[in-house]
Write a protein that holds these residues in place. Structure first.
Motif, PDB file in Angstrom:
ATOM      1  N   PRO A   8      -7.057   2.438  31.644  1.00 36.59           N
ATOM      2  CA  PRO A   8      -6.059   3.498  31.851  1.00 36.59           C
ATOM      3  C   PRO A   8      -6.214   4.677  30.901  1.00 36.59           C
ATOM      4  O   PRO A   8      -5.970   5.831  31.284  1.00 36.59           O
ATOM      5  CB  PRO A   8      -4.733   2.760  31.620  1.00 36.59           C
ATOM      6  N   THR A   9      -6.630   4.416  29.665  1.00 37.92           N
ATOM      7  CA  THR A   9      -6.816   5.518  28.719  1.00 37.92           C
ATOM      8  C   THR A   9      -7.942   6.440  29.172  1.00 37.92           C
ATOM      9  O   THR A   9      -7.826   7.674  29.093  1.00 37.92           O
ATOM     10  CB  THR A   9      -7.125   4.973  27.309  1.00 37.92           C
ATOM     11  N   VAL A  10      -9.026   5.851  29.651  1.00 39.24           N
ATOM     12  CA  VAL A  10     -10.145   6.652  30.145  1.00 39.24           C
ATOM     13  C   VAL A  10      -9.708   7.504  31.327  1.00 39.24           C
ATOM     14  O   VAL A  10     -10.007   8.705  31.403  1.00 39.24           O
ATOM     15  CB  VAL A  10     -11.328   5.745  30.537  1.00 39.24           C
ATOM     16  N   VAL A  11      -8.983   6.892  32.264  1.00 34.21           N
ATOM     17  CA  VAL A  11      -8.505   7.635  33.439  1.00 34.21           C
ATOM     18  C   VAL A  11      -7.602   8.787  33.007  1.00 34.21           C
ATOM     19  O   VAL A  11      -7.715   9.920  33.508  1.00 34.21           O
ATOM     20  CB  VAL A  11      -7.757   6.688  34.397  1.00 34.21           C
ATOM     21  N   ALA A  12      -6.708   8.539  32.044  1.00 31.61           N
ATOM     22  CA  ALA A  12      -5.795   9.575  31.570  1.00 31.61           C
ATOM     23  C   ALA A  12      -6.561  10.724  30.909  1.00 31.61           C
ATOM     24  O   ALA A  12      -6.259  11.907  31.130  1.00 31.61           O
ATOM     25  CB  ALA A  12      -4.787   8.977  30.597  1.00 31.61           C
ATOM     26  N   LEU A  13      -7.556  10.391  30.094  1.00 30.95           N
ATOM     27  CA  LEU A  13      -8.340  11.430  29.424  1.00 30.95           C
ATOM     28  C   LEU A  13      -9.117  12.279  30.429  1.00 30.95           C
ATOM     29  O   LEU A  13      -9.130  13.520  30.338  1.00 30.95           O
ATOM     30  CB  LEU A  13      -9.303  10.789  28.427  1.00 30.95           C
ATOM     31  N   LEU A  14      -9.769  11.621  31.379  1.00 27.66           N
ATOM     32  CA  LEU A  14     -10.536  12.365  32.371  1.00 27.66           C
ATOM     33  C   LEU A  14      -9.618  13.234  33.237  1.00 27.66           C
ATOM     34  O   LEU A  14      -9.952  14.388  33.554  1.00 27.66           O
ATOM     35  CB  LEU A  14     -11.329  11.400  33.247  1.00 27.66           C
ATOM     36  N   ALA A  15      -8.447  12.694  33.595  1.00 26.70           N
ATOM     37  CA  ALA A  15      -7.494  13.476  34.389  1.00 26.70           C
ATOM     38  C   ALA A  15      -6.998  14.687  33.606  1.00 26.70           C
ATOM     39  O   ALA A  15      -6.885  15.797  34.147  1.00 26.70           O
ATOM     40  CB  ALA A  15      -6.315  12.590  34.812  1.00 26.70           C
ATOM     41  N   ALA A  16      -6.704  14.474  32.317  1.00 29.11           N
ATOM     42  CA  ALA A  16      -6.245  15.593  31.479  1.00 29.11           C
ATOM     43  C   ALA A  16      -7.331  16.657  31.365  1.00 29.11           C
ATOM     44  O   ALA A  16      -7.034  17.868  31.395  1.00 29.11           O
ATOM     45  CB  ALA A  16      -5.864  15.076  30.085  1.00 29.11           C
ATOM     46  N   GLY A  17      -8.583  16.225  31.254  1.00 31.40           N
ATOM     47  CA  GLY A  17      -9.677  17.179  31.173  1.00 31.40           C
ATOM     48  C   GLY A  17      -9.812  18.003  32.441  1.00 31.40           C
ATOM     49  O   GLY A  17      -9.951  19.232  32.395  1.00 31.40           O
ATOM     50  N   VAL A  18      -9.751  17.333  33.584  1.00 33.21           N
ATOM     51  CA  VAL A  18      -9.869  18.043  34.865  1.00 33.21           C
ATOM     52  C   VAL A  18      -8.702  19.013  35.049  1.00 33.21           C
ATOM     53  O   VAL A  18      -8.893  20.168  35.464  1.00 33.21           O
ATOM     54  CB  VAL A  18      -9.930  17.035  36.020  1.00 33.21           C
ATOM     55  N   LEU A  19      -7.491  18.574  34.744  1.00 36.34           N
ATOM     56  CA  LEU A  19      -6.319  19.447  34.885  1.00 36.34           C
ATOM     57  C   LEU A  19      -6.419  20.670  33.966  1.00 36.34           C
ATOM     58  O   LEU A  19      -6.029  21.779  34.354  1.00 36.34           O
ATOM     59  CB  LEU A  19      -5.042  18.664  34.578  1.00 36.34           C
ATOM     60  N   SER A  20      -6.946  20.465  32.767  1.00 37.75           N
ATOM     61  CA  SER A  20      -7.096  21.598  31.856  1.00 37.75           C
ATOM     62  C   SER A  20      -8.087  22.619  32.405  1.00 37.75           C
ATOM     63  O   SER A  20      -7.868  23.836  32.305  1.00 37.75           O
ATOM     64  CB  SER A  20      -7.570  21.107  30.477  1.00 37.75           C
ATOM     65  N   ILE A  21      -9.186  22.143  32.988  1.00 38.17           N
ATOM     66  CA  ILE A  21     -10.177  23.058  33.557  1.00 38.17           C
ATOM     67  C   ILE A  21      -9.606  23.794  34.771  1.00 38.17           C
ATOM     68  O   ILE A  21      -9.837  24.993  34.954  1.00 38.17           O
ATOM     69  CB  ILE A  21     -11.460  22.290  33.949  1.00 38.17           C
ATOM     70  N   VAL A  22      -8.834  23.082  35.609  1.00 37.35           N
ATOM     71  CA  VAL A  22      -8.185  23.737  36.757  1.00 37.35           C
ATOM     72  C   VAL A  22      -7.212  24.804  36.274  1.00 37.35           C
ATOM     73  O   VAL A  22      -7.170  25.932  36.807  1.00 37.35           O
ATOM     74  CB  VAL A  22      -7.464  22.695  37.631  1.00 37.35           C
ATOM     75  N   ALA A  23      -6.417  24.469  35.259  1.00 39.89           N
ATOM     76  CA  ALA A  23      -5.490  25.450  34.694  1.00 39.89           C
ATOM     77  C   ALA A  23      -6.234  26.652  34.123  1.00 39.89           C
ATOM     78  O   ALA A  23      -5.783  27.803  34.252  1.00 39.89           O
ATOM     79  CB  ALA A  23      -4.634  24.791  33.608  1.00 39.89           C
TER      80      ALA A  23
END
Length: 498
Positions: free
Chosen positions: A228-243
């Motif tokens: 779950p930590t890996v999924v959260a980190l990757l999701a946060a990274g993708v969301l930051s790039i989209v933003a």
């Protein structure tokens, strides 16, 4: 006869190149010293790569903001200030007694380099806007930058064994001082308003956060699997790039100017550089551990073993690229990639009894010539024809591509090698430790070959033959104009410097 203005231009090139050398050598100077650093400050096998990756990620994440800052404040100011900050950060990293302070120093070095590097390349690009002298200047600049990457391996090994690993960080201080004094003395003062658009700061923060989250997620997945930590980190990274993309679309002075990144050949140069450095940069660390852990080399011997790579990279960037200056960049890039693929295929033959002279030495020579031949045209294309207001931004984008690729490549290849070694050990419980290391190295080299082949495909698709050199059509901006001059820097229309 060399006139005084000409002498001044070449002196400017010397000091700007010295600044880039400082940034480049610190990318790899810790590699050979890494086993000693790991033992001294208590790093684990799964976290040791962060001594290298923390620098590259901080550098890459702040580069675009650093480029915009340089265009706004002035290249001279940011060049000198970046050098001063880099020197202080190097002192901190070298004085570290525990992992946190060491990583703080490395991150600080990366942030300082993010201001320094785009300023240096923008200064060179503005000083040599076109013609034969530009080709020569870019060849020198690329040669020093590429050689700095390789020379860091040599210097790190020598200093670690003769003195201490701390001098791997302190070594740059005299060069920092010389470049800062030279830049402050020679570069003209600029009258720029010191004001950075708000969106630039927001975009820079989103980029840094996104890259950090993605890198942490990739690194954790290599050691702990997908949790779950890996999924959260990757999701946060993708969301930051989209933003970041959404913010940039509304920014008055975007970090990624459309006129710069939308030019096909320039985008192709960015993508080729990404694939090449992702595939090859992690090999420096893997080769270091092969030489020290498998072959039993000392840090000094390891550093000296990389000298052929340094020399051949410099020759590839200057002699080969200069000799074929009128050759289209795509052909140079494809030739360099062919040499690099051949080198990696030779390295895949490494085993515990391999001779340095018959395996690693020819691989280093081919790899050095290949890298040098690829990076010069990519550097030239990435900065050619950019309007002055975007000069440092274009330089920053190219430097950011290099650092992101190096950081991600280091993490992925180190993780793949570690996973391959663990898998081999599980399947062969009686295998010697060095056999596990070799198995992991071979797995990582397979990925490297795939990335180099992808780079060749990108070069064919994006870096197409240019139209004949001449004035750009009236409806085409300088940023998006043809790259014929970059492809043929000594053509009839471009022999005279302004």
């Amino acid at each position: 006869m060399v006139t005084k203005p000409d002498r001044r231009r070449w002196a400017v090139l010397a000091f700007a190149t010295l600044g880039q050398f400082v940034v480049a050598i610190d990318v790899t100077v810790a590699n050979v010293a890494l086993p000693s650093i790991q033992a001294a400050v208590g790093l684990s096998d799964s976290t040791r790569q962060w001594v290298v990756a923390a620098y590259s990620l901080a550098f890459a994440g702040a580069l675009l903001s650093g480029g915009r800052l340089a265009d706004t404040v002035g290249h001279r100011r940011t060049f000198v200030a970046g050098l001063a900050s880099f020197g202080l950060a190097s002192i901190v990293a070298g004085c570290a007694q525990e992992p946190v302070l060491l990583l703080v120093g490395r991150v600080w070095q990366g942030l300082s380099g993010a201001v320094l590097a785009p300023s240096a390349l923008a200064i060179v690009s503005a000083t040599f806007p076109r013609g034969r002298d530009r080709a020569r200047a870019m060849g020198i600049y690329s040669s020093v930058a590429a050689s700095g990457l390789a020379l860091g391996l040599v210097v790190g090994g020598l200093l670690t064994q003769i003195l201490t690993w701390r001098w791997a960080f302190w070594f740059v201080l005299p060069f920092v001082a010389v470049a800062a004094v030279g830049g402050a003395t020679l570069l003209p003062r600029e009258a720029h308003a010191v004001r950075v658009p708000r969106n630039d700061l927001v975009g820079g923060g989103l980029l840094l956060a996104g890259l950090a989250a993605l890198a942490l997620g990739v690194a954790r997945s290599q050691s702990d699997g997908v949790d779950p930590t890996v999924v959260a980190l990757l999701a946060a990274g993708v969301l930051s790039i989209v933003a970041l993309i959404l913010v940039e679309r509304r920014a008055s002075a975007p970090l990624l100017p459309p006129a710069v990144v939308a030019q096909p050949a320039r985008a192709g140069a960015y993508l080729v550089t990404t694939c090449v450095l992702m595939g090859l940069f992690g090999l420096f660390i893997l080769a270091t551990f092969y030489l020290q852990d498998v072959k039993g080399y000392s840090p000094v011997a390891t550093g000296l073993a990389f000298i052929p790579l340094v020399v051949s990279m410099a020759l590839g960037a200057t002699v080969l690229s200069g000799r074929f200056a009128n050759t289209h960049p795509r052909l140079l890039i494809l030739a360099g990639l062919g040499l690099a693929v051949t080198a990696v295929m030779i390295m895949r033959q490494l085993n515990p009894t391999s001779s340095y002279v018959t395996v690693l030495l020819p691989a280093e020579i081919l790899l050095g010539f290949g890298l040098g031949t690829v990076l010069v045209p990519c550097t030239n294309i990435s900065t050619y024809g950019v309007v002055p207001g975007n000069a440092a931004a274009a330089s920053a984008i190219y430097a950011a591509v290099q650092q992101v690729s190096a950081a991600i490549g280091t993490i992925v290849l180190n993780g793949m090698a570690a996973a391959g070694a663990a898998s081999w050990a599980a399947a062969h419980p009686d295998a010697a430790p060095f056999e596990n290391t070799i198995a992991g190295l071979v797995d990582a080299l397979g990925l490297t070959i795939g990335l180099l082949v992808l780079a060749a495909v990108v070069a064919v698709l994006f870096i197409r033959p240019t139209e004949p050199s001449g004035p750009a059509p009236p409806n085409r901006s300088p940023d998006s104009g043809d790259l014929a001059m970059a492809a043929h820097p000594t053509s009839r229309t471009s022999r005279e410097e302004p």
